[in-house]
Design a protein around this motif. Structure first.
Motif, short mmCIF file in Angstrom:
data_model
loop_
_atom_site.label_atom_id
_atom_site.label_comp_id
_atom_site.label_asym_id
_atom_site.label_seq_id
_atom_site.Cartn_x
_atom_site.Cartn_y
_atom_site.Cartn_z
N VAL A 64 0.86 -1.13 0.00
CA VAL A 64 0.03 -0.06 -0.08
C VAL A 64 0.85 1.24 -0.06
N ILE A 65 1.97 1.39 0.86
CA ILE A 65 2.60 2.39 0.79
C ILE A 65 3.35 2.74 -0.22
N ALA A 66 3.99 1.61 -1.02
CA ALA A 66 4.48 1.71 -2.36
C ALA A 66 3.62 2.41 -3.24
N MET A 68 0.83 4.20 -2.81
CA MET A 68 0.56 5.28 -2.42
C MET A 68 1.55 6.62 -2.94
N LEU A 69 2.82 5.97 -2.56
CA LEU A 69 3.98 7.01 -3.19
C LEU A 69 3.90 7.09 -4.66
N LEU A 70 3.99 6.00 -5.04
CA LEU A 70 4.19 6.03 -6.68
C LEU A 70 2.82 6.88 -7.01
N GLY C 158 5.03 -30.41 -16.52
CA GLY C 158 5.38 -29.06 -16.08
C GLY C 158 6.62 -28.56 -16.58
N TRP C 159 6.73 -27.16 -16.19
CA TRP C 159 8.11 -26.61 -16.72
C TRP C 159 9.27 -27.09 -15.79
N THR C 160 8.71 -27.77 -14.68
CA THR C 160 9.88 -28.20 -13.71
C THR C 160 10.24 -29.70 -13.99
N ILE C 293 17.73 -13.96 -13.91
CA ILE C 293 18.41 -13.70 -15.35
C ILE C 293 17.12 -12.95 -16.09
N ILE C 294 15.82 -13.29 -15.78
CA ILE C 294 14.58 -12.54 -16.41
C ILE C 294 14.42 -11.28 -15.70
N ILE C 295 14.43 -11.20 -14.53
CA ILE C 295 14.08 -9.88 -14.00
C ILE C 295 15.16 -8.88 -13.97
N VAL C 359 17.46 -11.68 0.26
CA VAL C 359 17.58 -11.07 -1.18
C VAL C 359 16.27 -9.79 -1.40
N GLY C 360 15.46 -10.11 -0.53
CA GLY C 360 14.38 -9.00 -0.69
C GLY C 360 14.90 -7.44 -0.25
N VAL C 361 16.19 -7.27 0.39
CA VAL C 361 16.61 -6.35 0.58
C VAL C 361 17.04 -5.34 -0.51
N VAL C 367 13.33 -0.50 -5.56
CA VAL C 367 12.18 0.23 -5.56
C VAL C 367 12.25 1.49 -4.95
N PHE C 368 13.09 1.54 -3.85
CA PHE C 368 13.08 3.16 -3.07
C PHE C 368 13.87 3.90 -3.91
N ASN C 369 14.77 3.48 -4.85
CA ASN C 369 15.53 4.30 -5.67
C ASN C 369 14.74 4.90 -6.97
N GLY C 398 4.23 -8.32 -6.94
CA GLY C 398 4.54 -9.67 -6.67
C GLY C 398 5.78 -10.05 -5.65
N GLY C 399 6.40 -8.95 -5.63
CA GLY C 399 7.55 -8.99 -4.64
C GLY C 399 7.21 -9.52 -3.21
N VAL C 400 6.27 -8.69 -2.70
CA VAL C 400 5.62 -8.90 -1.43
C VAL C 400 5.19 -10.25 -0.92
N THR C 401 4.38 -10.75 -1.86
CA THR C 401 4.30 -11.85 -1.71
C THR C 401 5.22 -13.11 -1.73
C1 HEA Z 1 11.04 -13.02 -12.32
C2 HEA Z 1 10.82 -13.71 -11.72
C3 HEA Z 1 10.76 -13.95 -10.20
C4 HEA Z 1 11.10 -12.97 -9.10
C5 HEA Z 1 12.05 -11.75 -9.19
C6 HEA Z 1 10.76 -13.61 -7.83
C7 HEA Z 1 11.20 -12.97 -6.86
C8 HEA Z 1 11.23 -13.60 -5.38
N1 HEA Z 1 10.38 -14.69 -5.10
FE1 HEA Z 1 9.57 -16.09 -6.71
N2 HEA Z 1 8.91 -17.37 -8.16
C9 HEA Z 1 9.19 -17.08 -9.19
C10 HEA Z 1 9.36 -16.02 -10.14
C11 HEA Z 1 10.06 -15.04 -9.28
N3 HEA Z 1 10.23 -14.69 -8.20
C12 HEA Z 1 8.64 -18.49 -9.95
C13 HEA Z 1 8.49 -18.47 -11.38
C14 HEA Z 1 8.19 -19.07 -9.13
C15 HEA Z 1 7.40 -20.56 -9.23
C16 HEA Z 1 8.29 -21.40 -9.78
C17 HEA Z 1 7.64 -22.98 -10.12
O1 HEA Z 1 7.24 -23.55 -8.97
O2 HEA Z 1 6.82 -23.15 -11.17
C18 HEA Z 1 8.41 -18.51 -7.81
C19 HEA Z 1 8.25 -19.22 -6.43
C20 HEA Z 1 8.88 -18.69 -5.47
C21 HEA Z 1 8.80 -19.48 -4.14
C22 HEA Z 1 8.71 -20.91 -3.92
C23 HEA Z 1 7.09 -21.12 -3.66
C24 HEA Z 1 6.68 -22.40 -3.77
O3 HEA Z 1 6.33 -23.02 -4.65
O4 HEA Z 1 6.16 -22.85 -2.67
C25 HEA Z 1 9.22 -18.70 -3.13
C26 HEA Z 1 9.39 -18.85 -1.87
O5 HEA Z 1 10.31 -18.33 -1.15
C27 HEA Z 1 9.64 -17.39 -3.91
C28 HEA Z 1 10.17 -16.23 -3.17
C29 HEA Z 1 10.49 -15.06 -3.87
C30 HEA Z 1 11.22 -13.90 -3.28
C31 HEA Z 1 11.38 -13.68 -1.71
C32 HEA Z 1 11.38 -12.98 -4.26
C33 HEA Z 1 12.08 -11.67 -3.79
O6 HEA Z 1 13.14 -11.62 -4.80
C34 HEA Z 1 11.11 -10.62 -4.04
C35 HEA Z 1 11.90 -9.41 -3.54
C36 HEA Z 1 10.95 -8.08 -3.80
C37 HEA Z 1 10.48 -7.52 -2.84
C38 HEA Z 1 10.43 -8.07 -1.49
C39 HEA Z 1 9.39 -6.21 -2.98
C40 HEA Z 1 10.35 -5.15 -2.69
C41 HEA Z 1 9.53 -3.83 -2.37
C42 HEA Z 1 8.98 -3.37 -1.34
C43 HEA Z 1 9.40 -4.13 -0.06
C44 HEA Z 1 8.28 -2.09 -1.44
C45 HEA Z 1 8.64 -1.36 -0.32
C46 HEA Z 1 8.26 0.02 -0.49
C47 HEA Z 1 7.93 1.06 0.32
C48 HEA Z 1 7.16 0.80 1.49
C49 HEA Z 1 8.02 2.36 -0.22
N4 HEA Z 1 9.25 -17.45 -5.20
#
Ligand code: HEA
Ligand code: HEA
Ligand code: CUA
Ligand SMILES: [Cu+2]
Lengths: 273, 207, 592
Positions: A64-66, A68-70, C158-160, C293-295, C359-361, C367-369, C398-401
């Motif tokens: 939400v914050i991200a 909102m700021l955006l 599946g793709w895996t 590699i994708i992102i 790796v989220g950091v 995002v902040f930048n 997508g990242g926060v999930t």
């Molecule tokens: C481009 C592709 C991509 C990217 C970048 C990511 C990024 C991340 N992924 Fe994801 N992931 C996939 C593609 C990707 N993933 C795919 C394809 C699968 C499934 C594969 C399959 O089983 O078929 C998967 C599955 C997957 C799993 C396994 C789930 C499961 O099968 O049970 C997990 C578990 O930890 C995970 C975690 C993460 C995390 C922690 C990040 C982190 O890198 C995310 C980091 C980003 C953030 C944390 C957001 C940051 C921003 C903020 C926090 C905003 C803050 C700002 C303000 C408040 C102003 N991913």
């Protein structure tokens, strides 16, 4: 000035509105949540749900914050023409601050979550736990209770015979196996009693998934993977297969019955004939 | 081309900032990548080995290990001759370079021939990718998988050496080409230095 | 590419003559880049069509589609899509999208075209290898397509491709015969092509920069492509190794991934000693870095575009470079988060969990930048900028999930449910696809000398962003309810049946989005011929590609020897004449 004059600023304001609406609508949907996890009936599930809610709040706040700021920045600076944009390269203070804050939050979450995990998976089952064996096959779940002697009989792959109902290959040469009770696609357990499952597979990967218990565990051929839990509410629930195992993966269902002790004993007895 | 606006510590373009040419850098990168391919196979085989209780140890010191040592010797010698070839080509002595490359090829071919005999011998003893007379079937799988991939590399290397030898003789290949080819050859040799202990020495029969 | 041929003599890079040498087996990085982009476009059309077919079956499982029966007689017996065909469609959809769209276009496609120009080079370090890599990729795609039409049906694992299902062969069910073998072969070939491309990119970036293009003056796009290539160079060989072993299991009777004591379709298997989990380690050791590699290229593109259209220097350039590196590096040690439920030791899972959250950091820092770059800007509303902003939004959503999935205690509930599907479609499917859209609108004028239509671009943007959010936000709730992925229908379970209305909603949204992609297609092909002519510097941007003609001549810089005097994002420098200063501009009035 190339394309610049006909670049409409209002569209950016619209995008700002879109991001705000998205943030609000999504947050509302998660707060109202017409669809949610099924009720939890497991002792450990309470902690899991708590950790889930905590993480959802943090993730939701970041989302939400991200947005909102955006939206705010787009609203304010979208299509601006007068003067020059800010010439601003960096700010060490700000960068350090947000790096440290995010690191603390994220790693803190990880440690907190690890505690929940450790309590569930790094502990031994209580001594009075009842052991049941689960064996996945294409496309059914087999369950086995050790019977009165408390011991599982030997199994051998070459004894498997689906037409005789020997799905797990029980070896009739082993006396420990004579009182074993097997069922297919239905498992019953007594309520409030620790249960240990040993999860196996006889062919490909499957995954034993009981949503109301808040866990799933892959069934891997060649391995017997233990998990333990305590169910706290009676009723009939469902077991799904959550690992792709072939064309009927979507049909691989078992009934999951949680019963009072007396009902359970009666049920088990009726099965042992 | 040096301009006043250009701070002197800045890179000036053109050739190679780290004193490596394209081809050499490219080969190094390939080798890093290739070592990971081998790495994944080696780790898988070791995983299979540690997970099996009945991993066989069928190689007696004589003749198996001795034979494999001979193969190792061939490969090591060919690395040595390759080093001479590179040195010769650096001196600009093309004839000597070609001679040493040919010797290297000889070492490689000898290795391949001996290795082929080894395969036939084991097949004769009943080793298959899916079974063997002594224990875990993954023994044969690991053996054929790893040495097969390695043989493929040696074979490709022999062809590569041939191309370079030809090019060096008629002056079409530079010293860098010889050097880069040498890198590849030493790498193939190095990989064998992992396979030899992991496949052979760790499976020496206790008798 | 003809109008500037006259400027391209003198340097020894004579343009090749003849159609075949010029457009088919060309060694020109620009032609190859465009070839990759069109390969990706073709793949995207196919992948999208397949996703629509999945949505059809999921929403209306028993319904008949006589038209589709004509096209796929075996997949739609009696007009109803069979469950195994659903799985086949799913497998090809995932494979095509991950490998042939998102690995090829942002990295090999735009990277090929733009990277050499942005560092001031005339071509890649190994032009012939570059061409071979492209055609190897084409072969891989053809093998994948062939896998759909062989005896025994298309692959369904599946793709895996988790073994034992993928390793056992025909005996384990339909779709696991020759089709599965070809699938693995296709991926192995793809690995080879990709690692050779990666090698080429790294060498080019290190060795071929123009005078003055020091590392810290490289555009963030170059950093991103460089890092993604490094990751690719180290990740693809491991999948290649795994693929070789899986092929051996299928074809040579080995049991690397097959345990003892299996009984499949009533037959006792003779395999013994192997472990299915080993494959998962090999696959995800590759697979997680693969998602970066994708992102990463998408992050580079987004940074580049946001800075350009905010008319501001990118905020915290150094931190951006560091974050790219950190993501690439930490990405190699988190693969176990895909395996929390696999039977791996729970203790190991804990370690992977904490590493994953780390790796989220660097991701959050990016995002902040981006936000800080927008602050105080003069934001211009181009289609390209809209897509880049969409990228930021999707990346956050997508990242926060990921924060939930990264915790094993929570993930053992969400694993292999639609929550994961929602996570990766938003962060991968959409964020990365939007970076493609952004890049395409941004560099199209450079590639073809004509702008894409801004109006069509904006219409496409609005329909797509609204549409995909209405597909994938609701999808989280399917996951919340515990709906497993890779289910051909939800009707067999009581707790899933009640989700059907939501499923139908998602399908309708998907059809709208799918149809909206026709606007994009139309825009691309229309603009190539009839788009508004673009000047050399189409967006008043600063990096080297805007110094040369649009489209660039065969050797990019013609008679000019590019020399770089400043960093890549010098926008709105106080006192300067214009609000941007090209990297090649030497004099600055006023001063910094
Ligand atoms: C481009 C592709 C991509 C990217 C970048 C990511 C990024 C991340 N992924 Fe994801 N992931 C996939 C593609 C990707 N993933 C795919 C394809 C699968 C499934 C594969 C399959 O089983 O078929 C998967 C599955 C997957 C799993 C396994 C789930 C499961 O099968 O049970 C997990 C578990 O930890 C995970 C975690 C993460 C995390 C922690 C990040 C982190 O890198 C995310 C980091 C980003 C953030 C944390 C957001 C940051 C921003 C903020 C926090 C905003 C803050 C700002 C303000 C408040 C102003 N991913
Ligand atoms: C890049 C990745 C990507 C993309 C874009 C998509 C796009 C879509 N996907 Fe897919 N999907 C996957 C990757 C992707 N998917 C993967 C990896 C799986 C898992 C497979 C497995 O389980 O093995 C999966 C699985 C998957 C499922 C799960 C099925 C199941 O588990 O049972 C579903 C179900 O609805 C689905 C639907 C959709 C839909 C409706 C879209 C729509 O959004 C489609 C609309 C299309 C677009 C928005 C993109 C259009 C892009 C272009 C036009 C590019 C243009 C190119 C150039 C200009 C060069 N996908
Ligand atoms: Cu069993 Cu899916
Ligand atoms: Cu991952």
């Amino acid at each position: 000035m190339l394309l610049a004059p006909d670049l409409p600023g209002p569209l950016l304001k619209l995008l700002a509105l879109f991001f705000w609406a998205l943030a609000i609508a999504t947050a509302t949907a998660f707060i109202v949540h017409p669809i949610w996890l099924p009720e939890n009936i497991s002792l450990n599930g309470v902690d899991v749900d708590q950790q889930l809610n905590l993480t959802l709040c943090i993730a939701g706040a970041a989302f939400v914050i991200a947005h909102m700021l955006l939206g705010l920045f787009l609203w304010r600076f979208g299509g601006k023409q007068a003067g020059r944009a800010l010439y601003w390269h960096e700010s060490h203070r700000m960068e350090t601050a947000w790096t440290v804050v995010t690191a603390v939050i994220f790693v803190g979450l990880g440690l907190q979550g690890s505690r929940v995990w450790a309590r569930e998976y790094l502990t031994d089952p209580p001594a009075n736990a009842m052991t049941i064996e689960v064996t996945g096959q294409q496309f059914a779940w087999n369950f086995r209770y050790p019977g009165p002697d408390g011991k599982f009989g030997r199994t051998r792959p070459d004894k498997v015979d689906d037409s005789e109902g020997n799905y797990i290959g029980l070896d009739d040469g082993d006396p420990a196996g004579t009182d074993d009770i097997t069922t297919q696609n239905v498992i019953a357990i007594p309520v409030n009693r620790p249960i240990q499952l040993i999860i196996r597979s006889r062919d490909v990967l499957h995954s034993f998934f009981v949503p109301v218990l808040r866990f799933k565990q892959d069934a891997v051929p060649g391995m017997g993977i233990p998990v333990h839990f305590t169910a706290t509410k009676t009723g009939e629930y469902e077991v799904a297969c959550a690992e792709l195992c072939g064309m009927q993966h979507y049909k691989m269902r078992a009934r999951f019955l949680v019963m009072t002790d007396t009902d359970f004993n009666a049920w088990l007895k009726s099965r042992s004939q | 081309m040096m301009n006043s606006g250009l701070a002197s510590e800045n890179w000036n373009g053109g050739g190679s900032p780290y004193a490596v040419g394209h081809k050499k850098l490219g080969m190094w990168l390939f080798l890093v990548s290739d070592s990971l391919t081998f790495g994944s196979l080696l780790i898988s085989c070791m995983y299979a080995r540690t997970a099996s209780s009945n991993w066989p140890t069928p190689f007696p010191m004589w003749p198996s290990i001795a034979f494999a040592s001979l193969m190792t010797f061939c490969l090591l010698t060919s690395s040595l001759t390759m080093a001479f070839a590179v040195a010769a080509s650096k001196r600009g002595d093309r004839a000597a370079a070609v001679k040493f490359i040919l010797l290297t090829i000889l070492g490689g071919v000898a290795f391949l021939v001996l290795h082929a005999r080894e395969w036939l011998h084991l097949i004769d003893e009943g080793v298959r990718p899916w079974s063997n007379p002594w224990g875990s079937p993954l023994f044969g799988a690991s053996f054929f998988g790893l040495t097969g991939l390695h043989m493929f590399h040696v074979f490709s290397g022999v062809v590569y050496l041939g191309v370079i030898a030809l090019g060096t003789r008629n002056g079409k290949r530079s010293h860098e080409d010889v050097e880069v080819c040498g890198l590849y050859w030493h790498f193939v040799d190095l990989v064998w230095m992992f396979i030899f202990p992991l496949i052979y020495l760790m499976s020496v029969s206790p008798k | 590419m003809s109008s500037h041929a006259s400027t391209s003599h003198s340097t020894g890079h004579a343009a090749p003559q003849g159609f075949i040498r010029k457009y088919v087996f060309s060694t020109d990085h620009k032609v190859i880049g465009i070839q990759y982009i069109f390969l990706g476009l073709f793949s995207a059309i196919l992948g999208t069509a397949l996703s629509m077919m999945m949505r059809l079956r999921l929403a209306w499982p028993g319904s008949q589609f006589p038209l589709l029966e004509h096209i796929f007689p075996t997949g739609f017996p009696g007009g109803v899509m069979s469950p195994e065909f659903y799985l086949a469609v799913l497998t090809i959809h995932g494979t095509i999208m991950v490998f042939f769209l998102l690995t090829t276009v942002p990295l090999s496609g735009f990277g090929n075209y733009i990277l050499p120009i942005q560092i001031g080079a005339r071509d890649m370090a190994f032009p012939v290898l570059n061409m071979l890599s492209y055609w190897t990729t084409v072969v891989a795609l053809m093998v994948l397509m062939a896998s759909m039409f062989v005896e025994g049906g298309a692959p369904i694992s599946g793709w895996t491709a988790y073994p034992p299902l993928s390793a056992l062969g025909k005996i384990a069910g339909p779709g696991l015969g020759a089709g599965q073998t070809l699938w693995i072969a296709s991926i192995a070939i793809f690995c080879l092509a990709s690692l050779l491309t990666a090698l080429n990119f790294i060498t080019t970036t290190l060795n071929m920069r123009a005078a003055g293009m020091s590392l810290m003056r490289m555009p963030l796009t170059v950093w991103a492509w460089f890092t993604a290539s490094t990751v690719a160079l180290l990740a693809f060989p491991v999948l290649l190794g795994g693929g070789i072993l899986l092929l051996l299991d299928r074809l040579a009777g080995t049991s690397f991934f097959l345990a003892s004591g299996m009984v499949v379709s009533g037959k006792v298997m003779t395999n013994s000693g192997g472990s299915p989990i080993l494959w998962q380690h090999l696959f995800w050791f590759f697979g997680h870095p693969e998602v970066y590699i994708i992102i990463l290229p998408g992050m580079g593109i987004t940074s580049h575009i946001i800075s350009t259209f905010s008319r501001k220097p990118i905020f915290a350039y150094k931190a951006m470079v560091a974050a790219i590196f950190a993501i690439g590096f930490i990405g190699f040690i988190v693969w176990g988060h895909h395996m929390f439920a696999s039977g791996m030791s729970p203790l190991v899972g804990m370690v992977f969990s904490v590493l994953t959250l780390t790796v989220g950091v660097p991701s959050a820092i990016k995002v902040f930048n981006w936000l800080a770059t927008l602050w105080g800007g003069h934001i211009r509303c181009t289609a390209s900028m809209l897509y880049a902003l969409g990228f930021v939004s999707f990346f956050v959503t997508g990242g926060v999930t990921g924060l939930l999935l990264a915790q094993p205690a929570i993930d053992v509930y969400f694993h292999d449910t639609y929550f994961v599907v929602a996570h990766f479609h938003i962060i991968m499917g959409l964020a990365a696809v939007f970076s493609i859209f952004a890049a395409l609108h941004f560099w199209f004028p450079k590639m073809f000398g004509r702008y894409m239509s801004e109006t069509l671009g904006k219409v496409h943007f609005w329909i797509t962003i609204t549409g995909v959010y209405s597909i994938f936000i609701p999808m989280h709730f399917l996951g919340m309810a515990g709906a497993p992925r890779r289910y051909a229908q939800f009707t067999e379970f009581a707790y899933l049946s009640k989700l059907q209305p939501l499923t139908i909603h998602i399908s309708w949204a998907a059809f709208v989005v799918g149809a909206a992609q026709l606007i994009l297609l139309f825009n691309i092909f229309r603009s190539m011929r009839w788009g508004k002519r673009a000047p050399d510097n189409a967006w008043e941007a600063t990096t080297l590609e805007w110094v040369i003609p649009s489209p660039p001549p065969h050797d990019n810089f013609g008679d000019m020897e590019p020399v770089v005097y400043r960093g890549p994002y010098e926008f709105s420098v106080p006192g300067a004449k214009a609000d941007f200063i090209l990297q090649t501009e030497q004099e600055v009035e006023g001063g910094e």
